[in-house]
Design an enzyme around this catalytic site. Structure first.
Site, PDB file in Angstrom:
ATOM      1  N   ASP A 341       0.870  -1.186   0.000  1.00 19.40           N
ATOM      2  CA  ASP A 341       0.000   0.000   0.000  1.00 19.40           C
ATOM      3  C   ASP A 341       0.892   1.216   0.000  1.00 19.40           C
ATOM      4  O   ASP A 341       2.062   1.127   0.393  1.00 19.40           O
ATOM      5  CB  ASP A 341      -0.802   0.067   1.300  1.00 19.40           C
ATOM      6  CG  ASP A 341      -1.912  -0.953   1.329  1.00 19.40           C
ATOM      7  OD1 ASP A 341      -2.150  -1.581   0.292  1.00 19.40           O
ATOM      8  OD2 ASP A 341      -2.524  -1.107   2.393  1.00 19.40           O
ATOM      9  N   ASP A 647      -5.037  -3.719   4.745  1.00 23.31           N
ATOM     10  CA  ASP A 647      -5.563  -3.306   6.046  1.00 23.31           C
ATOM     11  C   ASP A 647      -7.076  -3.482   6.178  1.00 23.31           C
ATOM     12  O   ASP A 647      -7.583  -3.705   7.247  1.00 23.31           O
ATOM     13  CB  ASP A 647      -5.160  -1.857   6.364  1.00 23.31           C
ATOM     14  CG  ASP A 647      -5.370  -0.931   5.175  1.00 23.31           C
ATOM     15  OD1 ASP A 647      -6.196  -1.259   4.320  1.00 23.31           O
ATOM     16  OD2 ASP A 647      -4.706   0.124   5.118  1.00 23.31           O
ATOM     17  N   ASP A 651      -9.437  -6.691   1.994  1.00 25.24           N
ATOM     18  CA  ASP A 651      -8.096  -7.115   1.601  1.00 25.24           C
ATOM     19  C   ASP A 651      -7.850  -8.568   1.995  1.00 25.24           C
ATOM     20  O   ASP A 651      -6.883  -9.190   1.543  1.00 25.24           O
ATOM     21  CB  ASP A 651      -7.029  -6.257   2.299  1.00 25.24           C
ATOM     22  CG  ASP A 651      -6.929  -4.877   1.682  1.00 25.24           C
ATOM     23  OD1 ASP A 651      -7.218  -4.751   0.483  1.00 25.24           O
ATOM     24  OD2 ASP A 651      -6.563  -3.925   2.397  1.00 25.24           O
TER      25      ASP A 651
HETATM   26  P1  ATP Z   1      -3.413   3.079  -0.045  1.00 22.01           P
HETATM   27  O1  ATP Z   1      -4.240   2.006  -0.707  1.00 22.01           O
HETATM   28  O2  ATP Z   1      -2.075   3.203  -0.604  1.00 22.01           O
HETATM   29  O3  ATP Z   1      -3.454   3.067   1.420  1.00 22.01           O
HETATM   30  P2  ATP Z   1      -5.356   5.168  -0.164  1.00 22.01           P
HETATM   31  O4  ATP Z   1      -5.423   5.499   1.257  1.00 22.01           O
HETATM   32  O5  ATP Z   1      -5.410   6.297  -1.129  1.00 22.01           O
HETATM   33  O6  ATP Z   1      -4.071   4.427  -0.564  1.00 22.01           O
HETATM   34  P3  ATP Z   1      -7.974   4.081  -0.010  1.00 22.01           P
HETATM   35  O7  ATP Z   1      -8.015   4.134   1.456  1.00 22.01           O
HETATM   36  O8  ATP Z   1      -8.595   2.959  -0.749  1.00 22.01           O
HETATM   37  O9  ATP Z   1      -6.512   4.120  -0.515  1.00 22.01           O
HETATM   38  O10 ATP Z   1      -8.582   5.438  -0.532  1.00 22.01           O
HETATM   39  C1  ATP Z   1      -8.902   5.648  -1.891  1.00 22.01           C
HETATM   40  C2  ATP Z   1      -9.264   7.067  -2.122  1.00 22.01           C
HETATM   41  O11 ATP Z   1     -10.474   7.384  -1.430  1.00 22.01           O
HETATM   42  C3  ATP Z   1      -8.245   8.074  -1.630  1.00 22.01           C
HETATM   43  O12 ATP Z   1      -7.274   8.327  -2.567  1.00 22.01           O
HETATM   44  C4  ATP Z   1      -9.108   9.298  -1.369  1.00 22.01           C
HETATM   45  O13 ATP Z   1      -9.285  10.021  -2.546  1.00 22.01           O
HETATM   46  C5  ATP Z   1     -10.414   8.697  -0.941  1.00 22.01           C
HETATM   47  N1  ATP Z   1     -10.525   8.684   0.521  1.00 22.01           N
HETATM   48  C6  ATP Z   1      -9.701   8.092   1.385  1.00 22.01           C
HETATM   49  N2  ATP Z   1     -10.113   8.270   2.649  1.00 22.01           N
HETATM   50  C7  ATP Z   1     -11.245   8.973   2.585  1.00 22.01           C
HETATM   51  C8  ATP Z   1     -12.172   9.479   3.565  1.00 22.01           C
HETATM   52  N3  ATP Z   1     -12.024   9.262   4.855  1.00 22.01           N
HETATM   53  N4  ATP Z   1     -13.213  10.184   3.127  1.00 22.01           N
HETATM   54  C9  ATP Z   1     -13.411  10.399   1.814  1.00 22.01           C
HETATM   55  N5  ATP Z   1     -12.577   9.958   0.867  1.00 22.01           N
HETATM   56  C10 ATP Z   1     -11.513   9.258   1.221  1.00 22.01           C
END
Ligand code: ATP
Length: 916
Positions: A341, A647, A651
């Site tokens: 990630d 996480d 997953d």
């Molecule tokens: P990684 O998979 O590397 O941890 P990430 O945190 O970007 O990356 P996700 O948690 O799947 O992956 O989030 C995907 C997208 O959703 C993010 O890039 C962001 O644009 C949006 N996002 C993440 N957290 C929130 C939240 N709490 N509220 C609204 N949108 C969110």
């Protein structure tokens, strides 16, 4: 509230109520709570009354059982039989020595195994579950063990339900109850009471301990803990004690057993042959045969391998890698691809809003970390954020569509965020504009929400103002939000911008490595009190974009470099935007940062096409958890050994499928942890690489222990067989062999379990997964050393015999020469391929020096103590002769160093020839 311990008032414990059938009021009154959480004091009292929320552990085998298990070993049976026969023949000394050695060996094994089991238990405890409760009016995370009946617990997707709960609130809550009902399809939960007779699987208003929340959110009040829970009634014990073994160890165990059986057979043949062909007496032959058996069987090996493994696991835990399934320690050494990630693992997850773009203006935001002090700059000038109404709306959306809170650290070292760091950063930005979160949330209370899930990539909240206005705020992945703003883009403004404009802005921000987030809003009817997906699919008005920075971790940059040197390819698999992902990948120096494959593109490709792309693409953006599973599976089909991080609850399939599933300790859900082989307690990519290094080291150390012990047995057996074949006296007496194998060799080999990584350990390519432990190189080594040991033993024995020493003296020389050769070999084997002749090679390990000193002292006692003379028939030898024996040991070391040098040179020439 039944419990084994009688309640304090002394009344008899009540029968189990049907919690599912009670009305809310009945429920709360029976649990003596108002349903808003207990006070700290009350929960403390209840904890005393009801005991911890835990199932008693399987009682690990009793001490005596554990001790005697060390006698359940073929070799020990052989030795005990030998002791019995020796006693029948009135060889009392032999009997005593054999029994003592058996006893000492069992004691050493017992202590070592106990330590290893303790270490593993301590590591398991590092993974104990947590529960979110409301105590004293505050939401907090506590160890699940401290839950008591009456506690108010909140649940969200990925959680393991920590106790039996009667639900008070549900929001799309689904729970998978396979642990209880065997049914793997998740059940949707609701609140209405059901009849007392309802089956467990149909009690929709209950959530039971040990089941998994797969979707949504909820809250419930604890009705039963520990053994009173349904899972506690099914199995009042948790099996925590995992056997200390891995496929490799089992393989070595089997090898040791085969050798034992073969040796016993040969020993019997030799026994019969000796009596019939060579006229030895049965008593004489018996001792010779016992000597042969003891010499040839690698009795110390299994114990040493187990200890090596346990030490490796313990070392990994100190490096923040907690092993959940032991066999993975071996797999780690073969990992060829790590899929990681981005957020929080490769980056620091310390977010700061740097820019805000609204329909009309763009602002830069100053300030560091979560400190809510800073300014808004417009065209390079400090500007007043309250003057721009659109900006204010944009900030308000980010503040209200938010579950985090900021708090000044008690030691005044700055501000910390409770909750999602990205939301904390948004909150800080709003506070920089003078907004007060407490005030705003009171002004516009939240009536409902759609929580964030990585599948839909947004979060939405519904608010009602006191003036009778209702509206929703939504924040999420910008391309997704821009697409959702179908009907009106930039509503309420005279110059709405088209989607192209927004996509361009998003692209520009992302290319700078910023994480981009969009916020949108929509007015709704005041009567509306629930939020559904239909509500957010149309008529949204885009308010603005946020650009957040989240710099890569310094240690992750070097860890990526280390992986590259170690032949491990790092692939970033992220939910973030592809340009952001590529920009961060470039900062991390991943191999290919020029291209990225997005989740959407991935769906368009068939397997062969994706297989091809997987080879050279290192950045996978906007992927969902299901895509991860596909990536892992296809990589594995290409022969890669894949480690994958994760996480979220979704997953889990990819984590299970990966060769090494790695869950994040902080961010990770219980579901992800349960599906993984390893948990990284600091969520840091560098810790994964540390674990790989330790995995390689453990494997090296196992190899070293084998390379050390087998030739000792080999050398001894060759000497004895030669002596028997040639009709000569044995150069080492059977009891003496017993001493060397069970005392000196074990003590020396134990030091190898503690060896640290060799310098080049992360410069070699990953070990082929199917490679057998006994590689041709190792077999060659074992044969070479066996021969050299046999030559040393025979050489010194014959030489001293030739010079007229007594048989007892010659044997004493032979034993000491063997042990000295072992000591010199120990230094050599510390470095399997590189030279040991250097300061660190010779003096680098305290454990080796201690083991050597102990063994030398034991040898001096063995040689000079009068009681040893009685037991082992040893004789004091002149001091000068130690020099001769030392010279033999030194010669062995030199020969081995020469061999390493030749192999290294030959290897290099071979490589040159191949590359020419
Ligand atoms: P990684 O998979 O590397 O941890 P990430 O945190 O970007 O990356 P996700 O948690 O799947 O992956 O989030 C995907 C997208 O959703 C993010 O890039 C962001 O644009 C949006 N996002 C993440 N957290 C929130 C939240 N709490 N509220 C609204 N949108 C969110």
């Amino acid at each position: 509230m039944a419990r084994k311990k009688a309640p304090k008032d002394g009344s008899a414990p009540s029968t189990r109520p049907s919690w599912q059938a009670l009305t809310k009021d009945e429920l709360l009154s029976r649990l003596a709570t108002d349903g808003k959480g207990l006070s700290e004091e009350e929960s403390g009292q209840r904890l005393e009354q009801f005991g911890p929320n835990a199932l008693p552990e399987v009682r690990s085998r009793g001490l005596l059982v554990r001790f005697f298990s060390h006698f359940r070993n073929l070799l020990i049976y052989v030795l005990l039989a030998a002791a019995a026969i020796a006693a029948a023949l009135h060889h009392w000394v032999d009997t005593g020595v054999i029994l003592t050695v058996v006893l000492v060996n069992a004691i050493i094994g017992f202590i070592q195994e106990g330590k290893a089991e303790d270490a593993l238990r301590a590591i398991r405890q590092m993974l104990s579950a947590k529960a979110m409760v409301v105590r004293g009016g505050r939401r907090m995370s506590i160890p699940a063990e401290q839950l008591v009946p009456g506690d108010l617990v909140t649940l969200q997707s990925g959680d393991k339900v920590p106790a039996d709960l009667r639900l008070l609130k549900v929001k799309s809550l689904q729970v998978q109850e396979a642990a209880l009902t065997g049914e793997s399809v998740a059940v949707a939960k609701s609140l209405d009471p059901v009849s007392p007779e309802t089956d467990l699987g149909d009690r929709r208003n209950m959530a039971y301990s040990g089941t998994l929340v797969t979707q949504g959110q909820g809250a419930g009040v604890v009705v039963a803990t520990g053994v009173d829970t349904e899972i506690g009634r099914i199995s009042t014990l948790v099996s925590r004690v995992e056997s200390l073994t891995t496929p490799l160890l089992q393989q070595m165990d089997r090898l040791a057993r085969w050798i034992t059986a073969a040796v016993l057979l040969i020993a019997m043949l030799v026994f019969v042959a000796g009596i019939t062909l060579r006229d030895h007496t049965a008593a004489e032959m018996f001792m010779i045969v016992v000597g042969l058996a003891v010499a040839a069987i690698p009795e110390g090996l299994p114990a040493i391998l187990t200890v090596t493994l346990a030490i490796g696991v313990q070392r990994m835990a100190t490096r923040k890698a907690i092993i959940r399934r032991l066999p993975v320690v071996e797999t780690l050494g073969s990992v060829s691809i790590i899929g990681s990630d981005k957020t929080g693992t490769l980056t620091r997850n310390e977010m700061t809003v740097r820019s805000v773009i609204t329909l009309t203006d763009s602002y830069n935001v100053t300030g560091t970390g979560y400190d809510p002090h800073g300014t808004f700059e417009h065209d390079g000038q400090t500007s007043d954020p309250t003057a721009d109404d659109l900006l204010r709306q944009t900030l308000l959306a980010a503040l209200l569509c938010n579950d985090s809170s900021l708090q000044k650290r008690e030691d005044a070292s700055g501000w910390e965020v409770h909750g999602d760091p990205m939301e904390g950063a948004l909150l800080a930005a709003a506070m920089k504009a003078g907004m007060n979160p407490e005030h705003e949330t009171k002004q516009y209370p939240r009536t409902d929400l759609i929580p964030f899930e990585s599948e839909h990539k947004f979060m939405a909240t519904l608010h009602h103002s006191h003036e009778g206005r209702a509206f929703l705020f939504l924040k999420g992945a910008p391309e997704r939000v821009v697409e959702m703003c179908k009907e009106v883009v930039g509503a309420g403004h005279n110059q709405p911008k088209d989607r192209e404009y927004w996509h361009e802005q998003i692209e520009q921000m992302a290319a700078r490595g910023q994480r981009v987030l969009a916020v949108a809003t929509k007015p709704v009817r005041n009567e509306q009190s629930e939020l559904t997906f239909d509500d957010v699919e149309s008529d949204l008005a885009l308010l603005g974009l946020y650009g957040l920075i989240d710099p890569p971790r310094e240690e992750a940059i070097s860890a990526v470099g280390e992986c590259q040197a170690a032949g491990i390819r790092v692939k970033m698999i992220t939910g973030d935007h592809s340009s952001t992902a590529r920009a961060i990948a470039a900062q991390l120096k991943l191999q290919n940062t020029k291209e990225a494959v997005t989740g959407h593109e991935l769906e368009q490709m068939d397997d062969p096409e994706l297989q091809k792309r997987l080879n050279d693409v290192d950045v996978y953006a906007r992927v969902s958890p299901e895509h991860k599973l596909r990536i892992v599976t296809l990589l594995q089909q290409q022969g890669a050994i894949v480690a994958m991080t994760g996480d979220g609850v979704n997953d889990a399939p990819a984590l299970k499928r990966a060769d090494v599933g790695i869950a994040m300790g902080r961010k990770g859900t219980e579901a992800a942890k349960e599906a993984s082989e390893m948990v990284i307690s600091d969520d840091n990519f560098a810790s994964i690489v540390d674990a790989v290094r330790e995995g390689r080291t453990v494997y090296d150390n196992l190899k070293k222990a084998i390379a050390f012990l087998l030739p000792v047995n080999g050398g001894e057996s060759v000497s004895i067989i030669l002596a028997i074949l040639a009709g000569l006296t044995l150069p080492i007496a059977p009891l003496q062999i017993l001493w060397v194998n069970m005392v000196s060799s074990v003590a020396l080999a134990m030091a190898l379990a503690f060896e640290f990584s060799e310098k080049d350990i992360m410069k070699r390519p990953p070990r082929p997964a199917k490679e057998s432990m006994l590689t041709p190189f190792l077999v060659w080594r074992i044969l070479l050393i066996s021969t050299l040991f046999a030559a040393g033993i025979f050489g010194i024995f014959s030489w001293t015999q030739y010079h007229g020493y007594s048989l007892e003296e010659s044997r004493t020389y032979a034993v000491n020469t063997l042990v000295l050769m072992e000591i010199f070999y120990l230094f050599s084997v510390r470095r399997l391929r590189s030279s040991s002749l250097g300061l660190s090679g010779l003096f680098g390990s305290g454990k080796v020096l201690i083991a050597v000193s102990v063994v030398l002292v034991l040898q001096l006692i063995f040689t000079y103590a009068p009681f040893m003379e009685t037991f082992f028939d040893t004789r004091p030898i002149p001091a000068a002769m130690w020099l001769v024996m030392l010279a033999v040991g030194l010669a062995l070391l030199m020969v081995l160093e020469l061999e390493k040098w030749l192999i290294e040179r030959w290897g290099r020439r071979d490589v040159r020839r191949r590359t020419d």
